[in-house]
Scaffold this motif. Sequence first.
Motif, PDB file in Angstrom:
ATOM      1  N   GLN A  18      24.959  12.590   0.414  1.00 47.98           N
ATOM      2  CA  GLN A  18      26.266  12.037   0.777  1.00 47.98           C
ATOM      3  C   GLN A  18      27.168  13.043   1.496  1.00 47.98           C
ATOM      4  OE1 GLN A  18      25.989  11.959  -3.111  1.00 47.98           O
ATOM      5  NE2 GLN A  18      24.268  10.731  -2.480  1.00 47.98           N
ATOM      6  N   THR A  19      26.625  14.182   1.911  1.00 50.69           N
ATOM      7  CA  THR A  19      27.409  15.197   2.599  1.00 50.69           C
ATOM      8  C   THR A  19      26.822  15.521   3.959  1.00 50.69           C
ATOM      9  OG1 THR A  19      28.000  16.173   0.464  1.00 50.69           O
ATOM     10  CG2 THR A  19      28.347  17.538   2.403  1.00 50.69           C
ATOM     11  N   THR A  20      25.521  15.718   3.994  1.00 53.80           N
ATOM     12  CA  THR A  20      24.836  16.066   5.237  1.00 53.80           C
ATOM     13  C   THR A  20      23.983  14.877   5.686  1.00 53.80           C
ATOM     14  OG1 THR A  20      22.864  16.936   4.127  1.00 53.80           O
ATOM     15  CG2 THR A  20      24.688  18.490   4.498  1.00 53.80           C
ATOM     16  N   PRO A  21      23.597  14.844   6.948  1.00 57.24           N
ATOM     17  CA  PRO A  21      22.735  13.755   7.403  1.00 57.24           C
ATOM     18  C   PRO A  21      21.260  13.943   7.035  1.00 57.24           C
ATOM     19  CG  PRO A  21      23.320  15.156   9.253  1.00 57.24           C
ATOM     20  CD  PRO A  21      24.087  15.654   8.057  1.00 57.24           C
ATOM     21  N   HIS A  22      20.902  15.115   6.532  1.00 59.45           N
ATOM     22  CA  HIS A  22      19.510  15.414   6.207  1.00 59.45           C
ATOM     23  C   HIS A  22      19.065  14.592   4.999  1.00 59.45           C
ATOM     24  CE1 HIS A  22      16.078  18.172   6.751  1.00 59.45           C
ATOM     25  NE2 HIS A  22      15.855  17.893   5.480  1.00 59.45           N
ATOM     26  N   LEU A  23      17.850  14.031   5.060  1.00 55.32           N
ATOM     27  CA  LEU A  23      17.330  13.180   3.996  1.00 55.32           C
ATOM     28  C   LEU A  23      16.035  13.727   3.411  1.00 55.32           C
ATOM     29  CD1 LEU A  23      17.800   9.741   5.789  1.00 55.32           C
ATOM     30  CD2 LEU A  23      19.271  10.726   4.016  1.00 55.32           C
ATOM     31  N   LEU A  24      15.759  13.320   2.193  1.00 49.79           N
ATOM     32  CA  LEU A  24      14.480  13.583   1.554  1.00 49.79           C
ATOM     33  C   LEU A  24      13.748  12.257   1.493  1.00 49.79           C
ATOM     34  CD1 LEU A  24      12.471  15.344  -0.010  1.00 49.79           C
ATOM     35  CD2 LEU A  24      13.737  14.766  -2.092  1.00 49.79           C
ATOM     36  N   GLU A  25      12.560  12.213   2.076  1.00 47.59           N
ATOM     37  CA  GLU A  25      11.740  11.000   2.048  1.00 47.59           C
ATOM     38  C   GLU A  25      10.671  11.157   0.969  1.00 47.59           C
ATOM     39  OE1 GLU A  25       8.362   8.750   4.768  1.00 47.59           O
ATOM     40  OE2 GLU A  25       9.591  10.324   5.670  1.00 47.59           O
ATOM     41  N   LEU A  26      10.719  10.268  -0.019  1.00 47.54           N
ATOM     42  CA  LEU A  26       9.687  10.221  -1.048  1.00 47.54           C
ATOM     43  C   LEU A  26       8.691   9.151  -0.632  1.00 47.54           C
ATOM     44  CD1 LEU A  26      11.919  10.220  -4.271  1.00 47.54           C
ATOM     45  CD2 LEU A  26      10.954  12.198  -3.064  1.00 47.54           C
ATOM     46  N   THR A  27       7.418   9.528  -0.538  1.00 43.64           N
ATOM     47  CA  THR A  27       6.379   8.579  -0.159  1.00 43.64           C
ATOM     48  C   THR A  27       5.468   8.338  -1.348  1.00 43.64           C
ATOM     49  OG1 THR A  27       6.408   9.268   2.147  1.00 43.64           O
ATOM     50  CG2 THR A  27       4.425   8.155   1.385  1.00 43.64           C
ATOM     51  N   TRP A  28       5.323   7.066  -1.712  1.00 46.43           N
ATOM     52  CA  TRP A  28       4.399   6.668  -2.769  1.00 46.43           C
ATOM     53  C   TRP A  28       3.259   5.891  -2.112  1.00 46.43           C
ATOM     54  CZ3 TRP A  28       3.008   1.653  -4.119  1.00 46.43           C
ATOM     55  CH2 TRP A  28       2.182   1.548  -5.236  1.00 46.43           C
ATOM     56  N   LEU A  29       2.034   6.307  -2.413  1.00 45.59           N
ATOM     57  CA  LEU A  29       0.837   5.647  -1.892  1.00 45.59           C
ATOM     58  C   LEU A  29       0.102   4.975  -3.050  1.00 45.59           C
ATOM     59  CD1 LEU A  29      -0.393   8.540   0.424  1.00 45.59           C
ATOM     60  CD2 LEU A  29       0.930   6.514   1.085  1.00 45.59           C
ATOM     61  N   ARG A  30      -0.069   3.667  -2.973  1.00 43.89           N
ATOM     62  CA  ARG A  30      -0.684   2.893  -4.057  1.00 43.89           C
ATOM     63  C   ARG A  30      -2.057   3.422  -4.458  1.00 43.89           C
ATOM     64  NH1 ARG A  30      -1.994  -2.705  -1.999  1.00 43.89           N
ATOM     65  NH2 ARG A  30      -3.561  -1.466  -0.945  1.00 43.89           N
ATOM     66  N   ASP A  31      -2.863   3.845  -3.494  1.00 45.98           N
ATOM     67  CA  ASP A  31      -4.242   4.219  -3.783  1.00 45.98           C
ATOM     68  C   ASP A  31      -4.424   5.667  -4.226  1.00 45.98           C
ATOM     69  OD1 ASP A  31      -4.986   1.620  -3.177  1.00 45.98           O
ATOM     70  OD2 ASP A  31      -5.365   2.092  -1.064  1.00 45.98           O
ATOM     71  N   MET A  32      -3.344   6.431  -4.312  1.00 47.64           N
ATOM     72  CA  MET A  32      -3.470   7.821  -4.773  1.00 47.64           C
ATOM     73  C   MET A  32      -3.610   7.810  -6.286  1.00 47.64           C
ATOM     74  SD  MET A  32      -3.943  10.742  -3.898  1.00 47.64           S
ATOM     75  CE  MET A  32      -3.523  12.419  -3.659  1.00 47.64           C
ATOM     76  N   ASP A  33      -4.711   8.378  -6.784  1.00 47.50           N
ATOM     77  CA  ASP A  33      -5.005   8.302  -8.216  1.00 47.50           C
ATOM     78  C   ASP A  33      -5.123   9.671  -8.878  1.00 47.50           C
ATOM     79  OD1 ASP A  33      -7.322   9.176  -7.040  1.00 47.50           O
ATOM     80  OD2 ASP A  33      -8.605   7.635  -7.917  1.00 47.50           O
ATOM     81  N   ARG A  34      -4.657  10.702  -8.206  1.00 46.87           N
ATOM     82  CA  ARG A  34      -4.740  12.053  -8.767  1.00 46.87           C
ATOM     83  C   ARG A  34      -3.533  12.861  -8.278  1.00 46.87           C
ATOM     84  NH1 ARG A  34      -7.461  11.289  -4.394  1.00 46.87           N
ATOM     85  NH2 ARG A  34      -7.582  12.807  -2.734  1.00 46.87           N
ATOM     86  N   PRO A  35      -3.194  13.926  -8.975  1.00 40.60           N
ATOM     87  CA  PRO A  35      -2.080  14.759  -8.510  1.00 40.60           C
ATOM     88  C   PRO A  35      -2.354  15.316  -7.113  1.00 40.60           C
ATOM     89  CG  PRO A  35      -2.680  15.314 -10.750  1.00 40.60           C
ATOM     90  CD  PRO A  35      -3.744  14.376 -10.242  1.00 40.60           C
TER      91      PRO A  35
ATOM     92  N   SER B 293       0.801  -1.229   0.000  1.00 42.03           N
ATOM     93  CA  SER B 293       0.000   0.000   0.000  1.00 42.03           C
ATOM     94  C   SER B 293       0.837   1.284   0.000  1.00 42.03           C
ATOM     95  CB  SER B 293      -0.953   0.016   1.192  1.00 42.03           C
ATOM     96  OG  SER B 293      -0.224  -0.002   2.413  1.00 42.03           O
ATOM     97  N   PHE B 294       2.085   1.196   0.390  1.00 41.96           N
ATOM     98  CA  PHE B 294       2.946   2.378   0.335  1.00 41.96           C
ATOM     99  C   PHE B 294       4.401   1.946   0.224  1.00 41.96           C
ATOM    100  CE2 PHE B 294       2.977   1.487   4.887  1.00 41.96           C
ATOM    101  CZ  PHE B 294       4.314   1.665   5.221  1.00 41.96           C
ATOM    102  N   LYS B 295       5.209   2.890  -0.236  1.00 45.03           N
ATOM    103  CA  LYS B 295       6.652   2.686  -0.293  1.00 45.03           C
ATOM    104  C   LYS B 295       7.318   3.996   0.087  1.00 45.03           C
ATOM    105  CE  LYS B 295      10.328   0.691  -3.032  1.00 45.03           C
ATOM    106  NZ  LYS B 295      10.690   0.016  -4.278  1.00 45.03           N
ATOM    107  N   LEU B 296       8.348   3.913   0.914  1.00 43.36           N
ATOM    108  CA  LEU B 296       9.140   5.071   1.320  1.00 43.36           C
ATOM    109  C   LEU B 296      10.549   4.903   0.767  1.00 43.36           C
ATOM    110  CD1 LEU B 296       8.238   5.146   5.130  1.00 43.36           C
ATOM    111  CD2 LEU B 296       7.001   6.237   3.243  1.00 43.36           C
ATOM    112  N   VAL B 297      11.050   5.941   0.143  1.00 42.17           N
ATOM    113  CA  VAL B 297      12.418   5.940  -0.354  1.00 42.17           C
ATOM    114  C   VAL B 297      13.104   7.178   0.208  1.00 42.17           C
ATOM    115  CG1 VAL B 297      13.904   6.089  -2.392  1.00 42.17           C
ATOM    116  CG2 VAL B 297      11.820   4.692  -2.458  1.00 42.17           C
ATOM    117  N   PHE B 298      14.185   6.945   0.947  1.00 43.84           N
ATOM    118  CA  PHE B 298      14.957   8.043   1.524  1.00 43.84           C
ATOM    119  C   PHE B 298      16.155   8.308   0.624  1.00 43.84           C
ATOM    120  CE2 PHE B 298      12.536   6.412   5.027  1.00 43.84           C
ATOM    121  CZ  PHE B 298      12.261   7.519   5.805  1.00 43.84           C
ATOM    122  N   MET B 299      16.364   9.592   0.308  1.00 46.91           N
ATOM    123  CA  MET B 299      17.474   9.990  -0.554  1.00 46.91           C
ATOM    124  C   MET B 299      18.329  11.013   0.172  1.00 46.91           C
ATOM    125  SD  MET B 299      15.635  10.117  -4.293  1.00 46.91           S
ATOM    126  CE  MET B 299      17.175   9.787  -5.153  1.00 46.91           C
ATOM    127  N   GLY B 300      19.645  10.918  -0.036  1.00 48.45           N
ATOM    128  CA  GLY B 300      20.562  11.830   0.618  1.00 48.45           C
ATOM    129  C   GLY B 300      21.589  12.390  -0.341  1.00 48.45           C
TER     130      GLY B 300
END
Length: 122
Positions: A49-66, A40-47
């Motif tokens: 490689q310099t700072t510890p701060h991350l960007l979390e991309l969340t994908w929700l399977r049931d989201m069907d619109r922008p 139902s969802f997937k989380l992908v954390f991106m960094g």
Amino acid sequence: MNFHFYHNNINVLDLEKSIEFYKKALGLTITRETEAEDGSFKLVFMGDQTTPHLLELTWLRDMDRPYNLGDNEFHLALQTDDMDTALKLHKEMDCVCFENPDMGIYFINDPDGYWIEICPAQ
């Protein structure tokens, strides 16, 4: 009690398209991924490689619109040590949405319409 920044989250419609955008446009890499057992969802954390701060991309399977970004008055900001090369790349990618030469910054938008401010290293 101390606090420190950990990550920012944004929800995305097309996870693979967003991952490729953040890799190409900003050089971010995947640091870890989590997927719900039921898919139902997937989380992908991106960094960066310099700072510890991350960007979390969340994908929700049931989201069907922008996603409704409202007035889109929030944004991420990243610094670069080479504004000219960065701006050239982002113009080639056709993702520059606003330039402010007087302030020495510009903004790009990702596939979901989120704005990212590009600033010179200080």
